[in-house]
Design a protein around this motif. Structure first.
Motif, PDB file in Angstrom:
ATOM      1  N   ARG A 143     -56.133  23.708  35.346  1.00 48.03           N
ATOM      2  CA  ARG A 143     -54.927  22.771  35.991  1.00 48.03           C
ATOM      3  C   ARG A 143     -54.196  22.011  34.948  1.00 48.03           C
ATOM      4  N   CYS A 144     -54.933  21.503  33.904  1.00 48.48           N
ATOM      5  CA  CYS A 144     -54.007  20.780  32.743  1.00 48.48           C
ATOM      6  C   CYS A 144     -53.054  21.635  32.285  1.00 48.48           C
ATOM      7  N   ASN A 145     -53.182  22.983  32.271  1.00 45.58           N
ATOM      8  CA  ASN A 145     -52.043  23.553  31.602  1.00 45.58           C
ATOM      9  C   ASN A 145     -51.243  24.295  32.848  1.00 45.58           C
ATOM     10  N   THR A 164     -50.759  19.720  36.834  1.00 45.49           N
ATOM     11  CA  THR A 164     -51.251  18.711  36.208  1.00 45.49           C
ATOM     12  C   THR A 164     -50.747  16.938  36.708  1.00 45.49           C
ATOM     13  N   GLN A 187     -56.622  25.908  40.754  1.00 45.02           N
ATOM     14  CA  GLN A 187     -55.909  25.304  40.147  1.00 45.02           C
ATOM     15  C   GLN A 187     -54.790  24.554  40.650  1.00 45.02           C
TER      16      GLN A 187
END
Length: 773
Positions: A146-148, A152, A175
């Motif tokens: 998810r952070c990518n 995010t 994600q």
């Protein structure tokens, strides 16, 4: 305790693969762990040998819907499990070789949630899970966490977080997981700004469409422009504002029953419409008519089904299909962000339906058509890219190749560790903004795949902007540059797609397209070739005829008609013999003296064997877009459309072609065909019958020459490719006739036969040349 280390490669990240393994391991009483890494998924499993063996056999049989397995390798594992559980553990990144999944249409489970008033995602337009929803369109880097991604910025609420953390849940590590409490938001704007106080935005948008408004809708991979497809005034207004005056519009309908009201659907076409890729499917129009401006002069309608919850909710509120065309000015890239869409579409849209989830990567809608018994991709983008292709046997060591693609319908191809990843459709590089998009996407793919090119493959045409950029990149990186013959690339792409091994025997090919550069700088486009991945020899071609005006002849079909008639006949004599023919009178009003000077002195009138221009010439002779075309292939498409109803009842003209020898090359000449067409026009024969016989004549001539060349070379496998073979009558006519004579026929299916598939062929050729025999 026995253990196995199981390496899985393929589309196995971001598709619910680890939870599937977790469930399967628990079913068989195994302990251990599973995690994502740079190569795919790694599994350490412990248990008795029978359970381990059964577990491994079941993995390929119980894949999640979006997963695709390329390889599975199991080796003995020493040691003991950390505890008595089977766990999903954190991703480990050590160099990226993992394919990214393509975006997928909303799954049945998510669709049932958005129509259930008791569900917390009731009418939520961004509902998704590991089985569906955005993938490539939101990813910025890998691993796919998810952070990518562009998700995010949305912190999950406690309820979504519990789903995300629970291996037993359908949304485990989804994600893009979200809900109305924590996810993206939807709103509506007009030219003055955001509208407030609207209780149901989607229903209100449906009402605006019913009223004849044009609405810009932010979708999965870009903006669309929508209007009521049954409203002739709205469709015409959209055409004028978008400056897309003739090219057919794409359509979306709420379900198969709604499509069947306006078009016929075969079993294969139904499967394509319902596929998780949700492409635009070109269907035979029939039944209730939509606005005439939807597909002027075409007998096909391009339909797709809703592929996001937003689309499903919107179409459920409408009784008619909608036009859903790319949100751009014609020939420009599709808008992807809110600010640009408000600015660029200000003169087109009346309203904007917007949301705040960023589109990280532009994705146009894919287009398919059923031809010769198969669904074939004509434009490969959303739903298919960036699915990787494992190159055939012999290419296992292919690596570090970046193939730059063509000038038109561009896509590029990255080759890493024997895998070819063809980008999504980018477009025509004649546009500066498309060029910018092209360069940014190349940089993105290099980052996503941790890829460093050592070889650049380019088309040998020096004027192609893709070739020029490849040359610049190769020079800057001191890398090898490989120039690839345009029509050889078409041949090789088809071989690679069909898994033909590197060391296989050469095949025959008919490669018919608009044009490409030949061996000595000539313009080719109607070619009969013998080739494999490394070498390609020209055996024959359509008669080369002048292309008066160069690029202008590609836009003005009458120029090709005159060049053909001038090549085969004495023009003054032709005027005397056929003074009343519309095409003769039309040409007589043109500056033919200037044309004659240009051709005789070879002033911007290069000889060209293009089959595309051949079709243009005959289309113009029958009065189809004689003066000019509004989009590429329009005249040829009109000729196919005209011929289709009469095709089965007609045959080729007698003595329509000749085969002559020109320095060892077989040349198909068409004087007889032109005489027959002129005779029938003078006799008042129906133009549809003439168009059908023109098609039959090209089919029979091509089959005859291919059989002759096959006998000479001892070759029984024949490739049919190039953009002209998007003509269904031609592809089916040639293919079926060859198979009836015992030939193996290969033609592109998963990659476009037009220049959208060229990069795959360039990459395969470059790889073959770098691998020792």
């Amino acid at each position: 305790m026995p253990g196995k280390a199981i390496r899985v490669r393929g589309v196995v990240q971001g598709v619910g693969f680890r939870p599937a393994i977790w469930h399967l391991a628990r079913q068989h009483g195994l302990t251990g762990s599973v995690w994502n890494d740079g190569e795919g998924v790694m599994i350490h499993a412990f248990g008795n040998r029978q359970d381990l063996d059964t577990f491994i056999r079941q993995i390929p049989l119980q894949l999640p819907p979006l997963a695709k397995l390329d390889s599975l390798e199991a080796t003995d594992l020493a040691g003991r499990p950390a505890d008595n559980e089977f766990r999903i553990i954190a991703s480990q990144s050590n160099g990226i070789d993992t394919p990214i999944a393509a975006d997928a249409a909303t799954c049945p489970e998510c669709l049932s949630e958005i129509v259930d008033p008791s569900n917390r995602r009731y009418r939520y337009p961004f509902t998704n899970c590991t089985h569906c929803g955005p993938r490539l369109s939101i990813v910025r880097r890998v691993p796919y966490d998810r952070c990518n991604t562009s998700m995010t910025t949305f912190a999950m609420c406690p309820a979504c977080q519990r789903e995300y953390d629970d291996p037993a849940d359908r949304r485990f590590h989804a994600q893009a997981n979200c809900c109305p409490a924590c996810g993206p938001n939807l709103w509506l704007e007009d030219n003055q700004g955001r509208l407030t106080g609207i209780p149901n935005l989607i229903k209100h948008t449906a009402d605006l469409l019913r009223q004849g408004c044009i609405v810009a809708i932010k979708g999965l991979g870009g903006f669309h422009l929508a209007c009521n497809a049954a409203d002739s005034e709205a469709v015409e207004r959209l055409r004028q504002r978008k400056r897309r005056y003739a090219k057919p519009f794409a359509l979306m309908a709420k379900d198969l029953a709604a499509i069947r009201r306006h078009a016929a659907i075969s079993d294969l076409e139904e499967q394509a419409l319902l596929d998780k890729a949700a492409p635009i499917v070109l269907l035979q129009a029939g039944g209730e008519a939509l606005a005439a401006g939807v597909a002027p002069g075409d007998d096909k309608l391009g339909f797709m089904l809703p592929y996001t919850p937003l689309h499903s909710l919107l179409l459920a509120a409408l009784d008619t299909p909608i036009v859903l065309t790319s949100g751009n000015i014609s020939d420009e890239p599709q808008c992807t962000d809110n600010v640009n869409a408000k600015r660029q579409l200000a003169g087109i849209a009346d309203y904007w339906l917007l949301h705040d989830r960023e589109i990280a990567n532009r994705l146009d809608d894919s287009v398919v058509r059923e031809m010769d018994g198969q669904i074939r991709l004509l434009r490969r983008a959303r739903g298919y890219s960036p699915e990787a292709l494992a190159l055939p046997a012999g290419f296992e060591t292919a690596d570090g190749i970046l193939a730059m693609g063509a000038e038109l319908k561009n896509s590029f191809c990255v080759v890493k560790h024997g895998q070819a990843v063809v980008s999504q459709h980018i477009g025509d590089l004649e546009s500066a903004s498309v060029q910018q998009d092209y360069r940014q996407l190349i940089a993105l793919y290099q980052q996503l795949y941790d890829f460093q090119a050592r070889q650049f493959a380019v088309d040998r045409h020096p004027g192609y902007l893709s070739s020029q950029y490849g040359q610049a990149l190769a020079a800057a990186g001191h890398c090898q540059l490989i120039e690839v013959h345009h029509h050889h690339a078409h041949l090789a792409a088809c071989l690679a797609e069909h898994g033909i091994a590197l060391q296989s025997e050469p095949v025959l090919a008919a490669v018919f397209d608009g044009l490409g550069m030949g061996d000595a700088g000539e313009l080719w486009g109607g070619e009969f070739l013998l080739g494999d991945y490394r070498d390609c020899t020209r055996l024959g071609h359509l008669q080369a005829v002048a292309l008066p005006g160069g690029n202008r002849a590609m836009r003005e079909p009458w120029r090709n008609t005159y060049a053909q008639l001038r090549h085969y006949f004495d023009w003054p004599a032709l005027q005397r013999d056929y003074p009343d023919l519309a095409i003769v009178q039309f040409l007589a009003a043109k500056p033919l003296a200037t044309m004659d000077t240009m051709i005789s002195k070879n002033l911007n009138s290069p000889p060209c064997s293009s089959c595309g221009r051949w079709f243009d010439a005959f289309a113009a002779a029958l009065g189809l877009h004689t003066e000019a075309i509004d989009y590429e292939g329009q005249a040829a498409i009109a000729l196919e459309t005209l011929a289709t109803p009469r095709f089965a009842a007609q045959t080729a003209y007698t003595d329509a072609w000749t085969v002559t020898n020109d320095n060892g090359l077989a040349v198909l000449g068409w004087r007889g065909l032109w005489l027959a067409v002129l005779h029938d026009l003078k006799a008042g024969i129906d133009a549809a019958d003439i168009a059908a016989r023109i098609h039959h004549s090209l089919i029979d001539a091509s089959v005859s020459l291919l059989l002759q060349l096959g006998a000479q070379t001892g070759t029984g496998c024949i490739v049919l490719s190039g953009g002209v073979f998007q003509n269904r009558l031609l592809l089916e006519g040639v293919g079926q006739a060859l198979r009836a004579r015992g030939k193996t026929v290969l033609s592109p299916q998963r990659y476009p036969m037009n220049d959208g598939g060229l990069a795959l062929g360039q990459a395969a050729i470059a790889a073959a040349k770098s691998i020792s025999r």
